[in-house]
Design a protein around this motif. Structure first.
Motif, PDB file in Angstrom:
ATOM      1  N   GLU A 125      52.991  16.468  48.696  1.00 16.89           N
ATOM      2  CA  GLU A 125      53.477  17.690  48.065  1.00 16.89           C
ATOM      3  C   GLU A 125      54.093  17.391  46.694  1.00 16.89           C
ATOM      4  O   GLU A 125      53.901  18.143  45.736  1.00 16.89           O
ATOM      5  CB  GLU A 125      54.505  18.367  48.970  1.00 16.89           C
ATOM      6  CG  GLU A 125      54.984  19.723  48.476  1.00 16.89           C
ATOM      7  CD  GLU A 125      53.894  20.786  48.464  1.00 16.89           C
ATOM      8  OE1 GLU A 125      54.082  21.819  47.769  1.00 16.89           O
ATOM      9  OE2 GLU A 125      52.861  20.606  49.145  1.00 16.89           O
ATOM     10  N   ILE A 126      54.827  16.278  46.600  1.00 19.30           N
ATOM     11  CA  ILE A 126      55.393  15.876  45.311  1.00 19.30           C
ATOM     12  C   ILE A 126      54.273  15.592  44.318  1.00 19.30           C
ATOM     13  O   ILE A 126      54.341  15.991  43.148  1.00 19.30           O
ATOM     14  CB  ILE A 126      56.299  14.638  45.490  1.00 19.30           C
ATOM     15  CG1 ILE A 126      57.564  15.010  46.281  1.00 19.30           C
ATOM     16  CG2 ILE A 126      56.684  14.042  44.138  1.00 19.30           C
ATOM     17  CD1 ILE A 126      58.393  13.829  46.713  1.00 19.30           C
ATOM     18  N   SER A 135      65.687  11.982  40.606  1.00 16.85           N
ATOM     19  CA  SER A 135      65.721  12.621  39.279  1.00 16.85           C
ATOM     20  C   SER A 135      64.389  13.314  39.014  1.00 16.85           C
ATOM     21  O   SER A 135      64.345  14.420  38.462  1.00 16.85           O
ATOM     22  CB  SER A 135      66.015  11.581  38.193  1.00 16.85           C
ATOM     23  OG  SER A 135      67.328  11.089  38.309  1.00 16.85           O
ATOM     24  N   LEU A 136      63.311  12.670  39.426  1.00 14.63           N
ATOM     25  CA  LEU A 136      61.974  13.266  39.275  1.00 14.63           C
ATOM     26  C   LEU A 136      61.797  14.427  40.253  1.00 14.63           C
ATOM     27  O   LEU A 136      61.274  15.485  39.887  1.00 14.63           O
ATOM     28  CB  LEU A 136      60.912  12.201  39.504  1.00 14.63           C
ATOM     29  CG  LEU A 136      59.437  12.618  39.341  1.00 14.63           C
ATOM     30  CD1 LEU A 136      59.195  13.339  38.027  1.00 14.63           C
ATOM     31  CD2 LEU A 136      58.543  11.386  39.437  1.00 14.63           C
ATOM     32  N   TRP A 185      61.085  22.369  51.428  1.00 11.70           N
ATOM     33  CA  TRP A 185      61.117  20.906  51.555  1.00 11.70           C
ATOM     34  C   TRP A 185      62.506  20.299  51.563  1.00 11.70           C
ATOM     35  O   TRP A 185      62.670  19.085  51.634  1.00 11.70           O
ATOM     36  CB  TRP A 185      60.280  20.268  50.432  1.00 11.70           C
ATOM     37  CG  TRP A 185      58.835  20.582  50.587  1.00 11.70           C
ATOM     38  CD1 TRP A 185      58.135  21.580  49.950  1.00 11.70           C
ATOM     39  CD2 TRP A 185      57.903  19.950  51.469  1.00 11.70           C
ATOM     40  NE1 TRP A 185      56.833  21.588  50.376  1.00 11.70           N
ATOM     41  CE2 TRP A 185      56.651  20.598  51.297  1.00 11.70           C
ATOM     42  CE3 TRP A 185      58.007  18.893  52.362  1.00 11.70           C
ATOM     43  CZ2 TRP A 185      55.526  20.218  52.018  1.00 11.70           C
ATOM     44  CZ3 TRP A 185      56.889  18.511  53.083  1.00 11.70           C
ATOM     45  CH2 TRP A 185      55.671  19.173  52.912  1.00 11.70           C
ATOM     46  N   GLY A 186      63.542  21.155  51.488  1.00 18.08           N
ATOM     47  CA  GLY A 186      64.910  20.656  51.400  1.00 18.08           C
ATOM     48  C   GLY A 186      65.316  19.745  52.549  1.00 18.08           C
ATOM     49  O   GLY A 186      65.848  18.650  52.334  1.00 18.08           O
ATOM     50  N   LYS A 236      58.123  23.817  40.606  1.00 16.41           N
ATOM     51  CA  LYS A 236      56.865  23.227  41.078  1.00 16.41           C
ATOM     52  C   LYS A 236      56.965  22.698  42.505  1.00 16.41           C
ATOM     53  O   LYS A 236      55.950  22.449  43.148  1.00 16.41           O
ATOM     54  CB  LYS A 236      56.450  22.082  40.138  1.00 16.41           C
ATOM     55  CG  LYS A 236      56.159  22.539  38.717  1.00 16.41           C
ATOM     56  CD  LYS A 236      55.887  21.344  37.812  1.00 16.41           C
ATOM     57  CE  LYS A 236      55.620  21.780  36.387  1.00 16.41           C
ATOM     58  NZ  LYS A 236      55.406  20.602  35.484  1.00 16.41           N
ATOM     59  N   LEU A 237      58.191  22.514  42.983  1.00 19.71           N
ATOM     60  CA  LEU A 237      58.435  22.024  44.334  1.00 19.71           C
ATOM     61  C   LEU A 237      59.505  22.907  44.961  1.00 19.71           C
ATOM     62  O   LEU A 237      60.560  23.119  44.368  1.00 19.71           O
ATOM     63  CB  LEU A 237      58.911  20.559  44.289  1.00 19.71           C
ATOM     64  CG  LEU A 237      59.140  19.851  45.622  1.00 19.71           C
ATOM     65  CD1 LEU A 237      57.827  19.684  46.377  1.00 19.71           C
ATOM     66  CD2 LEU A 237      59.787  18.481  45.402  1.00 19.71           C
ATOM     67  N   SER A 238      59.221  23.448  46.144  1.00 22.62           N
ATOM     68  CA  SER A 238      60.117  24.411  46.772  1.00 22.62           C
ATOM     69  C   SER A 238      61.224  23.719  47.559  1.00 22.62           C
ATOM     70  O   SER A 238      60.950  23.007  48.534  1.00 22.62           O
ATOM     71  CB  SER A 238      59.322  25.329  47.711  1.00 22.62           C
ATOM     72  OG  SER A 238      60.194  26.111  48.515  1.00 22.62           O
TER      73      SER A 238
END
Length: 321
Positions: free
Chosen positions: A254-255, A181-182, A197-198, A191-193
């Motif tokens: 990265e998170i 969820s975060l 990063w998928g 903010k996170l690609s």
């Protein structure tokens, strides 16, 4: 800065709800050996102790819809259950799954089933049935959960953990299936690609069943690190812990760079440690040598007097959980 509560998940309130539920359902106990509150429940049936656990994959399913990666979700569903069974020393025997769909999604179901089968084979469990439901208006995309049963002679609940015992950590495969969820909030905010990063985020939860069962005679307790991260160690012992955490996978950094406070990372994510093992000093080296055949093994620290969980992070910051 982004916290889990900002994404709609309040772990503290969830624990309060769990306590209320546990108190209510305890009135049904007749043959329960281990009730709600540990990694798995155990009930005596004849002369056999049967362990049982139910869990799902959470909102990682929504990320799978965006990435088109589904097979790891099936593995996750198995892992979240069998890892909890083995955390009390139970050997997984059988699973049933529950799949709820917004609409018929044949390709998705096929990939999910491949993952379920892969996870079941890895944990030496049999999938003996399940349920598939089409629920438009109730389900957004799909949801999946499993119920797993196992057998156990004497549940390992951490009752003999003592100060001075060694705490080992087994390396994770990445984020596994908690905190999404975060993660999704960070992706939605840009903010996170997800493009970058998928694939890393969709890696399946590591299954630790075979290696843990092989060393049960040398361990005092086992803890699967999932929702609530290292606060889960409270299920195993009320003694204090002093743990120095290893360098985590790059995805966790990265998170954190995307806006999650450093201390929050250790309250939400596994930070590179998927399973924790408690043992005495005498068996620590033997366990490290054996378990390192399967995963990276970290000597995290030891059990201490008192009741505080002290964590020294990879940045050498000190946190108390």
């Amino acid at each position: 800065m982004s916290k889990y509560t900002d994404a709609g998940v309040d772990i503290g309130k969830q624990r309060e709800l769990h306590s209320k539920i546990a108190e209510m359902i305890s009135s049904t106990y007749r043959n329960a050996i281990v009730g709600a509150g540990h990694y798995s429940g155990v009930v005596k049936v004849g002369t056999q102790n049967i362990a049982i656990h139910v869990d799902g994959v959470g909102t990682k399913t929504l990320l799978s819809l965006k990435t088109g990666i589904y097979e790891p979700i099936g593995v996750d569903c198995v892992a979240m259950n069998v890892n909890d069974l083995v955390s009390i020393g139970a050997r997984p025997v059988a699973l049933v799954d529950y799949l709820a769909l917004e609409r018929p999604m044949e390709d998705v179901v096929e990939q999910l089933t491949k993952g379920l089968v892969k996870g079941a084979k890895e944990s030496d469990a049999e999938i003996v049935g399940g349920e598939t439901a089409i629920m438009p208006g109730v389900i957004n995309g799909y949801d999946i959960a499993c119920t797993a049963i196992g057998v156990v002679d004497s549940p390992k609940l951490g009752n003999d953990v003592r100060p001075g015992d060694v705490v080992l950590g087994l390396g994770s495969n990445g984020v596994h299936a908690n905190g999404f969820s975060l993660v999704r909030k960070l992706i939605d905010e840009g903010k996170l690609s997800l493009k970058d990063w998928g694939e890393e985020l969709m890696k399946p939860t590591r299954i630790y069943v075979r290696e843990i069962l092989a060393v049960l005679d040398k361990v005092k307790a086992v803890a699967h690190i999932t929702g609530g991260s290292f606060t889960k160690l409270r299920r195993v012992t009320k003694y204090g812990l002093e743990l120095r955490m290893p360098e985590p996978h790059e995805v966790f950094k990265e998170i954190e760079r995307a806006g999650v406070p450093h201390d929050e990372m250790y309250r939400v994510f596994n930070m590179g440690v998927g399973m924790v093992v408690f043992t005495d000093r005498e068996n620590a080296e033997v366990l490290k040598n054996f378990l390192s055949r399967y995963h990276e093994v970290f000597e995290l620290g030891q059990v201490t007097e008192g009741d505080k969980i002290k964590i020294i992070t990879y940045k050498n910051e000190i946190l108390y959980l």
